[in-house]
Scaffold this motif. Structure first.
Motif, PDB file in Angstrom:
ATOM      1  N   ASN A 182       3.604   7.551 -30.307  1.00 56.11           N
ATOM      2  CA  ASN A 182       2.498   6.979 -31.080  1.00 56.11           C
ATOM      3  C   ASN A 182       1.173   7.001 -30.332  1.00 56.11           C
ATOM      4  O   ASN A 182       0.181   6.448 -30.810  1.00 56.11           O
ATOM      5  N   GLU A 183       1.135   7.616 -29.150  1.00 55.97           N
ATOM      6  CA  GLU A 183      -0.102   7.735 -28.372  1.00 55.97           C
ATOM      7  C   GLU A 183      -0.740   9.114 -28.522  1.00 55.97           C
ATOM      8  O   GLU A 183      -1.693   9.435 -27.812  1.00 55.97           O
ATOM      9  N   SER A 201      -6.235   4.954 -22.621  1.00 61.93           N
ATOM     10  CA  SER A 201      -6.386   3.713 -21.860  1.00 61.93           C
ATOM     11  C   SER A 201      -5.183   3.483 -20.942  1.00 61.93           C
ATOM     12  O   SER A 201      -5.336   3.097 -19.781  1.00 61.93           O
ATOM     13  N   ARG A 202      -3.982   3.760 -21.455  1.00 66.20           N
ATOM     14  CA  ARG A 202      -2.791   3.558 -20.618  1.00 66.20           C
ATOM     15  C   ARG A 202      -2.732   4.587 -19.487  1.00 66.20           C
ATOM     16  O   ARG A 202      -2.314   4.286 -18.374  1.00 66.20           O
ATOM     17  N   ASN A 203      -3.174   5.819 -19.757  1.00 69.76           N
ATOM     18  CA  ASN A 203      -3.244   6.837 -18.704  1.00 69.76           C
ATOM     19  C   ASN A 203      -4.179   6.416 -17.587  1.00 69.76           C
ATOM     20  O   ASN A 203      -3.865   6.547 -16.403  1.00 69.76           O
ATOM     21  N   TYR A 204      -5.365   5.923 -17.966  1.00 64.64           N
ATOM     22  CA  TYR A 204      -6.333   5.540 -16.948  1.00 64.64           C
ATOM     23  C   TYR A 204      -5.912   4.266 -16.220  1.00 64.64           C
ATOM     24  O   TYR A 204      -6.284   4.066 -15.057  1.00 64.64           O
ATOM     25  N   ALA A 205      -5.143   3.424 -16.890  1.00 65.86           N
ATOM     26  CA  ALA A 205      -4.588   2.265 -16.193  1.00 65.86           C
ATOM     27  C   ALA A 205      -3.649   2.735 -15.081  1.00 65.86           C
ATOM     28  O   ALA A 205      -3.633   2.166 -13.972  1.00 65.86           O
ATOM     29  N   THR A 250      -4.538   9.386 -28.145  1.00 65.88           N
ATOM     30  CA  THR A 250      -5.321   8.392 -28.875  1.00 65.88           C
ATOM     31  C   THR A 250      -6.089   7.538 -27.865  1.00 65.88           C
ATOM     32  O   THR A 250      -5.805   7.575 -26.660  1.00 65.88           O
ATOM     33  N   PRO A 251      -7.078   6.761 -28.311  1.00 60.29           N
ATOM     34  CA  PRO A 251      -7.756   5.847 -27.382  1.00 60.29           C
ATOM     35  C   PRO A 251      -6.785   4.940 -26.633  1.00 60.29           C
ATOM     36  O   PRO A 251      -6.945   4.699 -25.436  1.00 60.29           O
ATOM     37  N   GLU A 263      -2.346  19.709 -24.544  1.00 55.43           N
ATOM     38  CA  GLU A 263      -0.904  19.979 -24.556  1.00 55.43           C
ATOM     39  C   GLU A 263      -0.092  18.688 -24.625  1.00 55.43           C
ATOM     40  O   GLU A 263       1.022  18.611 -24.103  1.00 55.43           O
ATOM     41  N   GLY A 264      -0.656  17.656 -25.259  1.00 52.74           N
ATOM     42  CA  GLY A 264       0.075  16.422 -25.457  1.00 52.74           C
ATOM     43  C   GLY A 264       0.141  15.502 -24.259  1.00 52.74           C
ATOM     44  O   GLY A 264       0.951  14.572 -24.244  1.00 52.74           O
TER      45      GLY A 264
END
Length: 255
Positions: A39-40, A54-58, A49-50, A83-84
């Protein structure tokens, strides 16, 4: 911007710090591939998605903090979105120590993590500006020497139209014209080794200037300000003299 063989786009952000990149040239480059939740990803293009971003940058912030706390000698180099996934590139002198910290950070945020080891020369065609490849003296693989590359120019709309026509004669493909920002975007597969890419710039930069346009500095180390029309053109991009290419094209001296 980079282009996949299927025509898809990859978005690359690189720290263009030449001192750091020179040090990284003799060190391993670690590529961190994070698997997002279903769902991301946006259905249309599989970009994050935003909430996914956000979770990646966290994770990135947690990783950098944990590396500093552990005294692990590592530096963030670049990131790749497409590429997802959003992938992160680091360089380090301590692979085992880095991997331990990275996996702990990934587990804390429930990220499946795949970690790959490369050399800077191997990943340079994807993550580095073409000019940096030559300035660092990297020996890239022959099959990676030619890369679809985007070039951008600023100017008045009539000048950009003339520049587009001249570039299309040279095999460049029109990507778009932003009338609000007065920006022309063209693309061509060009050599990205040191001498090959410099030869490309020595043709298109003086050509743009002769038509009262300025190159936006894409794929260069110092960026767009060095190409502003109010400034003298740096010698390395000076192109041919008055009796050369531009006399044949325009019937007179280049300006």
């Amino acid at each position: 911007m980079r282009y996949r063989p299927d025509g898809g786009e990859l978005f690359i952000h690189t720290r263009v710090n030449m001192a750091l990149l020179r040090a990284a040239a003799s060190l391993p480059i670690l590529l961190l591939k994070l698997t997002p939740r279903a769902n991301e990803l946006m259905p249309r293009d599989a970009l994050l998605t935003p909430k996914g971003s956000s979770r990646n940058y966290a994770f990135l912030e947690r990783l950098c903090e944990d590396l500093a706390a552990a005294g692990c000698p590592a530096c963030y180099i670049a990131e790749q979105h497409g590429e997802g996934r959003r992938d992160f590139y680091f360089t380090t002198e301590d692979i085992a120590g880095f991997e331990e910290v990275a996996r702990t950070a990934a587990e804390a945020l429930a990220f499946p993590l795949n970690l790959e080891e490369h050399s800077l020369a191997a990943v340079a065609p994807l993550i580095l500006p073409a000019e940096a490849i030559g300035d660092l003296g990297l020996k890239i693989a022959p099959d990676a020497r030619i890369r679809p590359t985007r070039f951008e120019f600023w100017g008045a709309e009539p000048s950009l139209a003339r520049l587009r026509a001249e570039l299309e004669k040279r095999g460049y493909r029109f990507l778009g014209l932003e009338t609000f920002s007065r920006e022309l975007r063209m693309m061509k597969s060009v050599p990205i080794d040191g001498e090959g890419f410099l030869a490309v710039l020595r043709e298109i930069v003086p050509l743009a200037r002769s038509l009262q346009c300025s190159y936006c500095g894409t794929e260069t180390v110092e960026g767009h300000e060095q190409f502003l029309l109010a400034r003298p053109l740096p010698q390395r991009y000076g192109g041919v003299g008055r009796g050369g290419l531009f006399r044949r094209i325009f019937g007179g001296g280049g300006s």
